[in-house]
Motif scaffolding. Structure first.
Motif: not given
Length: 595
Positions: A35, A243, A29, A288
């Motif tokens: 991500k 996460s 991670w 993102n």
């Protein structure tokens, strides 16, 4: 060999499980990007020159986000150990595949990979795809990784050859039609003069050689009983990555330089870290990264929302209609000559065959304008496939589209003022678009669940018929009708015909639709009566496709392999009085009848 599972590296990566079937690779991670990533442990750190090249690639390719490409984030070193970080896909590599794919799945794989390779070429990079660098997710989609091995683009030929070699290894050669078997050696030859100019050109040419509509191929491997389906069923997928609890994150250098020299500096650093940790919870969630190139804006609900009224356009002056022979009109078609696809024209009696285009480029999907004075077609003569309009009176060629993705099949409105066409942007599904005859005011008309192909405008101008692949049903395609006034879409075949395919056409009175259906290599021409809903098979054997009505509705033109080679034929609307028009050693296909 050390096991890095469960460790935190460089205050950035929480290393998770080792990836099954991949030597010394881990899912981790990334606390900065929030991500999962794949960390590949290297046997030895790279030399300084290689390290600088990797850092440059990470700066450029780490920001490049394209469907199906796994970004490369860089080289990270912990003491004497080094890791490469790239985007992560949960699933096996293509190198784990045992056995071969069906021809349809092989072409679907080529569709995905050729779009990814084309995107890299556009960005100035070369990266021959190999099985070891291609990942397969749960839905059967392919992702190209290993971009740390990419190099500045000199020529696309090595990548195209790698695509051809990969396709040959995925598909049993006994499945390949004769024409495809002739196309592949050209891509495999070491001589650059014999190669294709782009990965897209190679893919589309191979689809045509296999008698498969490129738009109808799904963007994933869909064979329920294929080797890929078996691999996915038996693969040990890791549990979903989650996460971790937020921890203090600080930027880290590329290599650890050792511990601080003074313990007092540690106390000061601990105090700073404590303040940062308390403030972490107030930070906004990361977003993102944006796409390098945005796709065209799509209507959020194309079926339920009415279509806006077209913009008023000044009609183009009508062209002088050509002289019509006794059988009526002329027939334009795609003619393959020395492995290049051109446009040819023939009279309905099989005489007066002429070559319309002769560029070193591929020309496909020709159609006449309603007045018969021009021919609209798709060509890659400018690099990417665009729409071109050829005036038959003076041979003037006009390019109508630019920067709208890969353009495939098209159709004129009944009055010739509008053009409907299908377009795919950056490897995304083909959608239905609309523009004026002059190529102006393009707008999205319909974005369905699958790839759209072969639009055909109804004689009264109220509807457009087309073919669309069905993502939820592997190998199944259906014919649809879009009502322009309401935006409502209705299905014609609704899964009742296996392999219902493209080249849809209306009869001049609007009573019938014709198309082909069947399995690859065994297609038949089907006539659908709209008022009654009845289907009638007009041919029997010979692998028939691409039917179209004559302007008076008294004949149907189509291509068939009944003599072993693809040639142009005509027949009556009831399937009788079949006549062969062309007889050439090279294939003739995709015919359309005009005035």
């Amino acid at each position: 060999m050390s096991d890095w599972s469960g460790q935190y590296l460089l205050n950035r990566f929480r290393v998770g499980e080792q990836l099954p079937g991949i030597n010394d690779a881990y899912r981790a991670w990334d606390l900065i990007q929030n991500k999962p990533v794949t960390l590949q442990h290297l046997a030895a750190p790279p030399e300084d020159e290689s390290r600088r090249a990797l850092e440059e690639k990470a700066q450029r390719l780490g920001k490049y986000i394209q469907a199906g490409l796994l970004p490369f984030y860089g080289l990270f070193e912990v003491g004497a150990d080094a890791f490469l970080a790239e985007g992560h896909v949960e699933g096996p590599r293509l190198s784990h595949l045992n056995g071969t794919l069906s021809l349809a799945d092989g072409l679907s794989a080529l569709k995905m990979l050729s779009a990814q390779v084309a995107a890299l070429h556009k960005a100035g990079w070369s990266h021959p795809p190999r099985r070891e660098n291609i990942s397969l997710d749960r839905e059967g989609r392919l992702f190209l990784g290993g971009l740390f091995e990419a190099s500045p683009l000199q020529s696309p030929q090595d990548d195209i050859r790698a695509l051809a070699e990969l396709f040959c290894g995925l598909v049993d050669e006994n499945q390949l039609p004769e024409f495809a078997a002739r196309i592949l050696p050209r891509a495999l030859r070491p001589s650059p003069e014999s190669h294709f100019e782009s990965a897209t050109e190679f893919f589309l040419t191979l689809c045509l050689a296999c008698r498969v509509e490129a738009e109808s191929l799904p963007g994933h491997l869909s064979g329920a009983d294929s080797a890929a389906a078996t691999l996915l069923r038996e693969w040990h997928f890791l549990p979903p990555a989650a996460s971790p609890r937020p921890v203090t994150v600080r930027p880290a250098p590329a290599r650890e330089r050792g511990k601080p020299a003074a313990w007092m500096r540690l106390l000061g650093l601990a105090a700073v870290i404590g303040l940062l940790a308390s403030a972490w919870w107030l930070l906004p969630a990361p977003t993102n990264a944006p796409l390098l190139e945005a796709a065209p804006t799509a209507n959020p609900s194309p079926i339920s929302q009415p279509i806006a009224a077209p913009v008023e356009f000044t009609p183009q002056p009508s062209l002088t209609a050509p002289i019509i022979d006794s059988l009526g009109g002329r027939i334009v078609f795609t003619c393959t000559r020395r492995e290049i696809n051109h446009l040819c024209m023939v009279s309905p009696r099989g005489s007066d065959i002429s070559l319309l285009t002769a560029e070193r480029a591929h020309d496909y999907y020709p159609i006449f304008s309603p007045d018969g004075g021009t021919v609209l077609f798709s060509s890659n003569r400018g690099g990417i496939f665009n729409l071109y309009l050829l005036n038959l009176q003076n041979s003037i060629l006009t390019r109508l589209t630019e920067d709208m993705g890969e353009i495939s099949s098209s159709a004129f409105s009944a009055d010739g003022s509008l053009i409907a066409f299908t377009s795919s942007v950056e490897g995304q599904p083909f959608n239905l678009w609309l523009m004026t005859r002059e190529g102006e005011n393009p707008r999205l008309l319909y974005d369905g669940a699958g790839n759209i192909a072969s639009p055909a405008w109804s004689p009264n101008g109220d509807s457009i018929a087309f073919v669309m692949s069905q993502p939820e049903t592997p190998g199944m395609y259906d014919v649809y009708i879009l009502e322009l006034a309401s935006g409502q879409v209705s299905t014609v075949t609704n899964g009742r015909l296996v392999g219902a395919g493209g080249s849809v056409d209306w009869s001049p009175d609007g009573r019938f639709l014709i198309f082909f259906a069947g399995s690859p290599g065994n297609n038949e021409i089907i006539r659908y009566e709209i008022p009654t809903g009845e289907f009638l098979q007009l041919t029997s054997g010979g692998n028939n496709a691409a039917p179209a009505f004559s302007p008076d509705g008294e004949w149907i033109v189509f291509n068939s392999q009944r003599t072993g080679n693809a040639e142009i034929y005509i027949m009556r609307p009831n399937g009788l009085d079949v006549r062969q028009l062309t007889d050439d050693p090279d294939p003739d296909w995709q015919p359309r009848w005009g005035r």
